[in-house]
Design an enzyme around this catalytic site. Sequence first.
Site, PDB file in Angstrom:
ATOM      1  CG  ASP A 128      63.834 -22.006 -69.784  1.00 24.56           C
ATOM      2  OD1 ASP A 128      64.944 -22.323 -70.237  1.00 24.56           O
ATOM      3  OD2 ASP A 128      63.397 -22.435 -68.702  1.00 24.56           O
ATOM      4  CD  GLU A 129      69.804 -21.235 -70.593  1.00 27.96           C
ATOM      5  OE1 GLU A 129      70.506 -21.020 -71.591  1.00 27.96           O
ATOM      6  OE2 GLU A 129      70.141 -22.005 -69.673  1.00 27.96           O
TER       7      GLU A 129
END
Length: 859
Positions: free
Chosen positions: A520-521
Amino acid sequence: MEDSATHIDKLVRRNARLKSLIQKYKQSHHLQHALLQLSEQASTVAELTLLYPAIHDILQSFIPSKSFYVVLHNPVNDLLELSYFADEKDGLSVPLKYDQHFKEGLTGHVFKHGKTSYFTKEQTQQAVEKGQFKALGTPAEHWVGVPVYRDKTIIGVMVAQSYDKAQSYSEQQIELLEVMSLYLATAIERVKKRELLESEVKIRTRALTQSNQALNEEILHRKKALERQQILFKISELATLSENLEDVYQHVHKIIKTITYADNLYIALYDQQSHWLSFPYCVDEYSDNAEPRPFAKGYSELVLSTEKCQVIDAKRAKSLIKLGVIERPRDIPPEESATSWLGAPLKTSQGVIGLIVCQAYNNKHEFSQDDCELITFVSHQIANVIQAHLANQELKQSHQKLEHRVAEKTKELRQANMHLQMQMEERKKIEQQLYHDAHHDSLTSLPNRSLFLTQLEKTLQHYQRYPEQQFAVLFIDLDKFKDINDQLGHQAGDQFLISVAESFSHCIREHDLLARLGGDEFVVLLTHLTEPQQAEDVAKRIIEIMKKPFCMKGQCIQSGASIGITYSKTSYKHTDEIIRDADAAMYYAKNAGRNRFECFHPLLNATTSQHEAENMHHLDDLPMHFRSSEIITLDESAHAESLLEAFGEHPVLGSTSFEVLKKFATDRIQHFEVELSLLKQAFSLAAQTKLQKVLFPCSGLVLERINFKALCHLLKAHDAKKICLLFNEQEIRYASAVQIENLKSLVAQGFSIGLNEFAKDRCELNLLTEFKFDYLLLSSTFSKRVLQQENYHLQLQGVLAITHIQNIQVIAKGPSIFNYRTLLDKHGLSLFIGKQHALAPFNKETTSTHSTIPLDLNI
């Protein structure tokens, strides 16, 4: 006589003073030289095991330190562990024997008190008898221990000892040890970082090697594919360039030689009606002329009957003969018998028309399965070419058949060429797709880490040549992504990431780069920046987009984005440093409450204790004080108003305004209580001034339903005419219906309000007519843009026109320089924020309405 004595006395005193200065300079020289040597060692040695002996060598040049050791504190097991040991009497086994008891000995005594200690043998014995510490190892005649600090935390002890009674330690030598200890922690940290960097380099080199191997295999595979493609081109050309079959056969022979061993090659054609084999082309080192023969049980017949490529060596030939599948003439000399034989059928749409054969004598070559696959690959194309020429010969005998078959074969050839062209285009697309897949994320189709780091490296190199072309990196971590995966499933999580990637791409400019690092980066590279505010604007747009909840299967989850921002700096030498700082700022934003952005500050990399980290966002634990800023006119004369702001001493950000600190508060009740206490103190300070009005910034939290009653009670209990409550323009813009109603209620009750940080990101003039504001403070960003861009000057004229009608006083913020204020004065502004004056610290315990602090804000 007396004059002579007086003169001699002066010379004696001067001589003594010179000796003292010489000794002082000598000591300073020793200190400087030792520190230079320590710094050089810390910059050159590759590991800690080499650093300590180097430090020991440096010390021996200045003090008696043949016996020298260093212990460092291990916070995991709370023990003092031996890092280096050299002793004239005790071997290494002696300190290891007492390894668990260092804290109980003289070393632990220094670590406990955190002060330099010097003991003689007699003093050591007396302290042991008094029970101050235990005697460990051989007692030294002279023992000195110096604590080693990192920042303000003791991390170990450095010890020098002498077994010679005559070799004691002077104050200068002890001072040298103390100075060395101050730099020891820094030297250790530098060497550790170098060790870590070398380890990362090895890991990355290994990964790069593996990647190169895979790339080489891919290149080899593509090279083979290209070679096959070139062969097909050459064969397809035979159908149009060669006029007769003899030329075709010769060209085919040349092509086969590029594939495998083909010194001996023949082409045989099979007539299905007569069941005879003919040999129109034959090149052989023993026989160049092969006569036609009927269908029998030879190697060629085996290929024709099975319609498969056959590889036959001596062993298989014997097996086939034994089974009766093959029959060989008995009169063939052994040297003329092939030791390896390779045959492939010539297949067309009409069936098998013959075969092509390569054979080797006297073990000159051994055909393999790879040779079989290659010759099978080209035999189909060769068959079409041969068939086309055979058809042409037959068509010459019959004109009608000639036209029909020429058209048919021409059509087949065109289809073959079209098929080849389609294959070429398909391969190009595959190559482009492979490149895209290698540099893009498979889920979101965004650039991946590899492509982002490559582009960031280019941007950094460009910035190093042209420092005026600024850039910024935004490190984005999605909030509550795990909740989406756990509650809605991983498929929903994938859809969420795809949706987020598309939304983020709408928040940046066309030339900016958005990439997914993994999980989720996400990360954004912004180039061609004219001011830092542009990066913050992008972060705000992303945070605004993430306020919309993600819904699937009837369930909705509110996510968010924690964003860290770092700007281009000349100190950056590697992309890892940029990613590290952006990541640190992101984690600080996440710890500060999430769904926010933070810009990197050098202190974010400083070591923070666990207690400091837990209390970093507790506003009631932060020491606070007030600063007063005068409202002045262009000629520096004081006005009748002053801006009063609260500042807190943050453990990471240092002295920071309460406007910034309150964004980090995780406890809203605590936030309101602190803000209410600040407002009480502001009333007390305002009561002591000669000013007509004190402007005090407040947050929208005081306008919420549960807090508004307490605010009104406080305002009514004091002289509210001297206080103007300033509210941030962005908070008012997004205020709830209750907050707007309460803000209007303040005006109705006769309290003074103002608008702070107006037009920081956009200029909304409707706010100026919706509420009855007494003061309007322009943001420094807007003031700067007014001086740089013509369209902002037009916006300012609109602001001034409305504020004139509404009777609102406009105050500008910006640099405290005369030229700046003069320029803004030309645009119609006359009031500015002047110098800041620090006031007494804020007393959190003060709850009365009267302050005891003797202050006069009208400085």
